[in-house]
Write an enzyme that holds these catalytic residues in place. Structure first.
Site, short mmCIF file in Angstrom:
data_model
loop_
_atom_site.label_atom_id
_atom_site.label_comp_id
_atom_site.label_asym_id
_atom_site.label_seq_id
_atom_site.Cartn_x
_atom_site.Cartn_y
_atom_site.Cartn_z
NE ARG A 14 0.52 1.91 4.21
CZ ARG A 14 1.78 2.32 4.19
NH1 ARG A 14 2.41 2.54 3.07
NH2 ARG A 14 2.45 2.51 5.32
CG HIS A 21 3.43 9.43 12.03
ND1 HIS A 21 3.95 8.50 12.91
CD2 HIS A 21 4.24 9.42 10.95
CE1 HIS A 21 5.05 7.97 12.38
NE2 HIS A 21 5.24 8.50 11.19
CG ASP A 23 -2.16 4.44 11.91
OD1 ASP A 23 -1.31 5.11 12.54
OD2 ASP A 23 -1.89 3.35 11.35
N GLY A 108 11.42 -2.42 3.72
CA GLY A 108 11.82 -1.18 4.41
C GLY A 108 11.56 0.05 3.55
N GLY A 110 8.62 1.57 3.09
CA GLY A 110 7.45 2.37 3.47
C GLY A 110 6.21 1.99 2.67
CB SER A 113 7.53 -5.19 2.50
OG SER A 113 8.30 -4.65 3.54
CG ASP A 161 1.02 0.02 7.38
OD1 ASP A 161 0.55 1.13 7.07
OD2 ASP A 161 2.13 -0.12 7.91
CE1 TYR A 209 4.62 4.46 13.10
CE2 TYR A 209 4.37 3.29 15.18
CZ TYR A 209 3.84 3.76 14.00
OH TYR A 209 2.50 3.55 13.73
C1 GLA Z 1 3.66 2.78 9.71
C2 GLA Z 1 2.65 2.11 10.65
C3 GLA Z 1 1.24 2.64 10.39
C4 GLA Z 1 1.19 4.16 10.42
C5 GLA Z 1 2.30 4.74 9.53
C6 GLA Z 1 2.38 6.24 9.64
O1 GLA Z 1 3.42 2.41 8.39
O2 GLA Z 1 2.67 0.72 10.47
O3 GLA Z 1 0.35 2.10 11.33
O4 GLA Z 1 1.27 4.65 11.72
O5 GLA Z 1 3.56 4.20 9.84
O6 GLA Z 1 1.23 6.83 9.13
#
Ligand code: GLA
Length: 326
Positions: A14, A21, A23, A108, A110, A113, A161, A209
């Site tokens: 996706r 940041h 969710d 890795g 974003g 995966s 995700d 994170y």
């Molecule tokens: C990662 C996390 C998601 C979300 C994003 C930032 O992908 O797995 O849950 O927090 O970062 O939007």
């Protein structure tokens, strides 16, 4: 005739168009599926282990025991192991399995995966489950895969995700309210492309994170749920750093809605502007970007036909997403 015990699943990654940041405080996100996939092909067996051979990372043997699955040696296999452990805890019987895993989603990068691997594992199990519980909705499955990720990595990721991969549709973005879990689809126009550009591999494990998640908890203890907060609530926060973090979340939730409206109203220039504003907010207020991503965004914005650009996903590396006219 012997039953066919073979299985093949194919699950997309996706890309988040806007709403990062948000969710894990129950806010809004707007991801879409990408044309990159993780595949698992194999056969169920009478054994009591899963033997998964990853094209790029080698063989892993996972025990079908909820307490022992995570003992798997190969690090990459902690994701499927987490899912198997969750499904077993849920009382879903799982047969042995021997199969191959392959992916063209950059690890890795974003583009989720890890969530794709989790969802693919769940789909394999459910393809031949002796009895599939009828209450296993996309949301329930997403929650189990999210929890699998928590136990596999220790990173307290949100649900975007896993849920966006399970609920995603090609040609549309998935507007998810991460509090009510209402899902609405926003059709994406054919004359606009959302291109991902890989900048650098990163891991959320060991990144800031978890610090951001903790900061949001601290903020919510002061001003209540961020998804309901206004900018005047944000102004009440004394700590300058926490005030910036909160301002990102509050303004990002507004931008998600405004972006979805702009896309639906065929106002691509406005949607692109909101994407770029989102990047600046993530870079300056939330501090999840880095120099390489900032320069990639700036240089994309100078290209003809580009309407907006931003980092996507957890940040600290990974990909940027560029919105451009086709
Ligand atoms: C990662 C996390 C998601 C979300 C994003 C930032 O992908 O797995 O849950 O927090 O970062 O939007």
């Amino acid at each position: 005739m012997a039953p066919d015990l073979s299985v093949h699943v194919r699950v997309p990654g996706r890309i988040n168009l806007i709403g990062d940041h948000t969710d894990y405080t129950g806010g809004l996100v707007l991801p879409t599926v990408v044309d990159l996939h993780t595949e698992i092909t194999g056969e169920f067996t009478d054994g009591d282990v899963w033997r998964l051979d990853s094209e790029s990372h080698g063989l892993a043997v996972i025990e079908l025991d909820p307490d022992r699955a995570l003992n798997v040696e190969a690090h990459w296999a902690r994701y499927p192991a987490g899912v198997l452990s969750e499904l077993l805890r849920r009382g879903i019987p799982i047969r042995g399995f021997t199969g191959k895993v392959s992916t063209n989603i950059p690890i890795g990068g974003g583009l989720s995966s890890s969530a794709a691997l989790e969802v693919a594992t769940a789909r394999v199990v459910l393809a031949h489950a002796v009895s599939t519980p009828t209450d296993l909705t996309n949301l329930e499955l997403a929650r189990m895969c999210q929890h699998a990720e928590h136990i596999a990595t220790g990173v307290p990721c949100g649900i975007m995700d896993q849920l966006s991969i399970l609920a995603g549709r090609r040609g549309a973005a998935t507007l998810i309210d991460c509090s009510s879990f209402q899902i609405d689809y926003v059709d994406l126009p054919d004359d606009i492309a959302f291109e991902h550009r890989f900048i650098a591999a990163r891991q959320l494990v060991g990144s800031e994170y978890s610090v951001r998640v903790a900061q949001c908890e601290e903020i919510e203890a002061m001003i209540g749920p961020l998804r309901l907060a206004s900018l005047s609530d944000v102004d009440r926060i004394r700590s300058e750093v926490l005030r910036r973090r909160a301002r990102h979340v509050v303004t990002e939730n507004d931008r998600v809605r405004a972006f979805a409206d702009a896309v639906s109203a065929a106002l691509p220039a406005e949607a692109g502007r909101l994407m770029t504003e989102s990047h600046r907010s993530l870079a300056e207020d939330y501090e999840t970007s880095n120099t390489a991503m900032d320069s990639a965004v700036e240089s994309a914005l100078s290209e003809p036909g580009v309407l907006g650009a931003r980092m996507t996903g957890g940040g600290f590396g990974g990909c940027i997403v560029v919105m451009k006219r086709r």
